[in-house]
Design an enzyme around this catalytic site. Sequence first.
Site, PDB file in Angstrom:
ATOM      1  N   PHE A   9      13.430  41.174  48.624  1.00  0.00           N
ATOM      2  CA  PHE A   9      12.273  40.451  48.124  1.00  0.00           C
ATOM      3  C   PHE A   9      12.624  38.962  48.181  1.00  0.00           C
ATOM      4  CE2 PHE A   9       9.457  38.356  45.171  1.00  0.00           C
ATOM      5  CZ  PHE A   9       8.259  38.682  45.776  1.00  0.00           C
ATOM      6  N   THR A  10      11.625  38.129  48.440  1.00  0.00           N
ATOM      7  CA  THR A  10      11.854  36.707  48.739  1.00  0.00           C
ATOM      8  C   THR A  10      12.711  36.000  47.684  1.00  0.00           C
ATOM      9  OG1 THR A  10       9.721  36.253  47.700  1.00  0.00           O
ATOM     10  CG2 THR A  10       9.723  36.502  50.092  1.00  0.00           C
ATOM     11  N   ASP A  46      15.286  46.382  40.105  1.00  0.00           N
ATOM     12  CA  ASP A  46      14.148  45.461  40.090  1.00  0.00           C
ATOM     13  C   ASP A  46      12.946  46.307  39.694  1.00  0.00           C
ATOM     14  OD1 ASP A  46      11.921  43.948  40.538  1.00  0.00           O
ATOM     15  OD2 ASP A  46      12.648  43.033  42.381  1.00  0.00           O
ATOM     16  N   TYR A  53      10.913  28.905  16.425  1.00  0.00           N
ATOM     17  CA  TYR A  53      11.851  28.616  17.516  1.00  0.00           C
ATOM     18  C   TYR A  53      12.864  29.737  17.666  1.00  0.00           C
ATOM     19  CZ  TYR A  53      14.921  26.186  20.708  1.00  0.00           C
ATOM     20  OH  TYR A  53      15.655  25.862  21.815  1.00  0.00           O
ATOM     21  N   ARG A  97       2.779  38.379  54.716  1.00  0.00           N
ATOM     22  CA  ARG A  97       4.081  38.973  54.443  1.00  0.00           C
ATOM     23  C   ARG A  97       4.676  39.352  55.784  1.00  0.00           C
ATOM     24  NH1 ARG A  97       5.611  38.152  48.885  1.00  0.00           N
ATOM     25  NH2 ARG A  97       5.865  36.263  50.067  1.00  0.00           N
ATOM     26  N   LYS A 111       3.464  41.938  36.555  1.00  0.00           N
ATOM     27  CA  LYS A 111       2.852  43.010  37.352  1.00  0.00           C
ATOM     28  C   LYS A 111       2.547  44.206  36.444  1.00  0.00           C
ATOM     29  CE  LYS A 111       5.020  40.456  40.664  1.00  0.00           C
ATOM     30  NZ  LYS A 111       5.803  39.238  40.357  1.00  0.00           N
ATOM     31  N   PHE A 170       6.995  30.039  52.737  1.00  0.00           N
ATOM     32  CA  PHE A 170       5.626  30.564  52.781  1.00  0.00           C
ATOM     33  C   PHE A 170       4.729  29.941  51.725  1.00  0.00           C
ATOM     34  CE2 PHE A 170       6.278  33.290  49.097  1.00  0.00           C
ATOM     35  CZ  PHE A 170       7.652  33.468  49.113  1.00  0.00           C
TER      36      PHE A 170
HETATM   37  N1  F0G Z   1      10.671  41.272  42.407  1.00  0.00           N
HETATM   38  C1  F0G Z   1       9.558  41.750  42.980  1.00  0.00           C
HETATM   39  C2  F0G Z   1       9.562  43.106  43.594  1.00  0.00           C
HETATM   40  C3  F0G Z   1       8.393  40.966  42.992  1.00  0.00           C
HETATM   41  O1  F0G Z   1       7.289  41.454  43.548  1.00  0.00           O
HETATM   42  C4  F0G Z   1       8.427  39.690  42.393  1.00  0.00           C
HETATM   43  C5  F0G Z   1       7.254  38.819  42.437  1.00  0.00           C
HETATM   44  C6  F0G Z   1       9.619  39.248  41.816  1.00  0.00           C
HETATM   45  C7  F0G Z   1      10.722  40.067  41.836  1.00  0.00           C
HETATM   46  C8  F0G Z   1       9.737  37.875  41.185  1.00  0.00           C
HETATM   47  O2  F0G Z   1       9.048  37.832  39.990  1.00  0.00           O
HETATM   48  O3  F0G Z   1       7.207  36.176  40.426  1.00  0.00           O
HETATM   49  O4  F0G Z   1       7.808  36.889  38.107  1.00  0.00           O
HETATM   50  O5  F0G Z   1       9.328  35.420  39.377  1.00  0.00           O
HETATM   51  N2  F0G Z   1       6.289  39.009  43.219  1.00  0.00           N
HETATM   52  C9  F0G Z   1       5.077  38.231  43.293  1.00  0.00           C
HETATM   53  C10 F0G Z   1       4.223  38.762  44.411  1.00  0.00           C
HETATM   54  C11 F0G Z   1       5.281  36.766  43.351  1.00  0.00           C
HETATM   55  O6  F0G Z   1       3.172  38.161  44.677  1.00  0.00           O
HETATM   56  O7  F0G Z   1       4.551  39.782  45.012  1.00  0.00           O
HETATM   57  P1  F0G Z   1       8.305  36.504  39.456  1.00  0.00           P
END
Ligand code: F0G
Length: 460
Positions: free
Chosen positions: A126-127, A217, A74, A384, A260, A451
């Site tokens: 980014f979303t 990021d 843990y 997108r 990624k 989305f």
């Molecule tokens: N920043 C970027 C540039 C991303 O592409 C993503 C995730 C995140 C932050 C968030 O990270 O998913 O680990 O919580 N991108 C994925 C995509 C979901 O399909 O582009 P996460």
Amino acid sequence: MKSRSAWAEPYKIKMVELLQMTTPAHRKKVIAEAGYNTFLLRSKDVYIDLLTDSGTSAMSDVQWAGMMRGDEAYAGSENFYHLEKTVQEIYGYKYLVPTHQGRGAEHLLSTILIKKGDIIPGNMYFTTTRLHQELAGGQFRDVIIDEAHDPDSDHPFKGNVDLAKLEALIRKHGPEKIPYVCIATTVNMAGGQPISLANLKEVRELTSRHGIRIIHDMTRVAENAYFIQQREPGYRRKSIARIVREICDLTDGATMSAKKDALVNIGGFLALNDWDTFEEARNLVVVYEGLHTYGGLAGRDMEAMAIGIRESVNQHHMHARVGQVEYLGHNLQAAGIPVVRPIGSHGVFLNASAFLPHLSQDAFPAQTLAAELYRDAGIRTMERGIVSAGRDPKTGAHRYPKLELVRLTIPRRVYTQAHMDVIAESVMRVYDRRHRIKGLRMVYEPKYLRFFQARFEPLG
Ligand code: F0G
């Protein structure tokens, strides 16, 4: 076209996962059941899955061996210390807070640094990143160069910041209203486009003058570094690892989605150089993710991540990774398919506005195209465009992004060159019948990150 040997995979295959073949009638039925949203398809109904490069990579045998060395204590897992050391060595950040994935780190960081009314400039949104900024009471401001919003611009560094835009924001709101500038490597929503080191140095110089932090990021930092090596004068002989380090050294902290670049199926972290912010993050992670030495991950996940980070900066790996994406992109370009230029590092982005010029943005061209691509051959892609952009929290109106794209995202080390050919053929078939494609209307819209779960019906 480049010869195959230019980017042949620097690995051989030890185990295979059998793919599901589907019929046109089945695909027509299940995409309707999924509300024409590829996120709502079941993966068993997908032949080639290009939804995302996130958590979909194939781990190496070394990473799998590392999984067996998971120390599932843990507190104080050995794998945490291995990960911490790796982050310090490869990225150069001092302090590490593991999180379950990128948005876990975004949540902690936004909660700690953003006050109500703050402004957060960034090289395109980014979303999840923007939503966490908004939920913390801040407002995102786009300071990327105009070329990033133009799919036909061949600018080699479309991830660059427009310094005049950033300076104007600082002048208008004052540095005390700007807790940090968010710099993404590479810029996902622009099509996987890199920022140059020359530009990042200028951003550093400007922000330092005003005492503003840069939060990085770093989700695809090694891919960005590869483009710098290939395109930026003076970097041809520098290793990817060295360029990655140079990028990180210009920033004050980072959020990472290790799903990624770092070649794992789950994981992320917040990395910081300043002790006080780290203290707060280490305290807060316990509330939302887990103890500060696991942050929502198993020990084995942290071990795989530590190994994956090292593999991600390998020259042969990156040459083949980006080479495969470029191979697909150049084949589509040669066939006259409108794609975002230059080809990005993690996927090929179809320009849905040019692909389906007879559809207005209100008919969701990219959403429509993604559904059509699935119907054609079972290839799953992602919208997108206007659906991903969501609504303005103040006015409630749709945001109308300039880029209306469909992303063909390539998982790392998963598909072969023959798959790339099959994908290109399918896109060409859909292109040939593009004039007969009608749009969609939205019939269900969730409040956050719509989305993922929105549902649609065909128009007409
Ligand atoms: N920043 C970027 C540039 C991303 O592409 C993503 C995730 C995140 C932050 C968030 O990270 O998913 O680990 O919580 N991108 C994925 C995509 C979901 O399909 O582009 P996460």
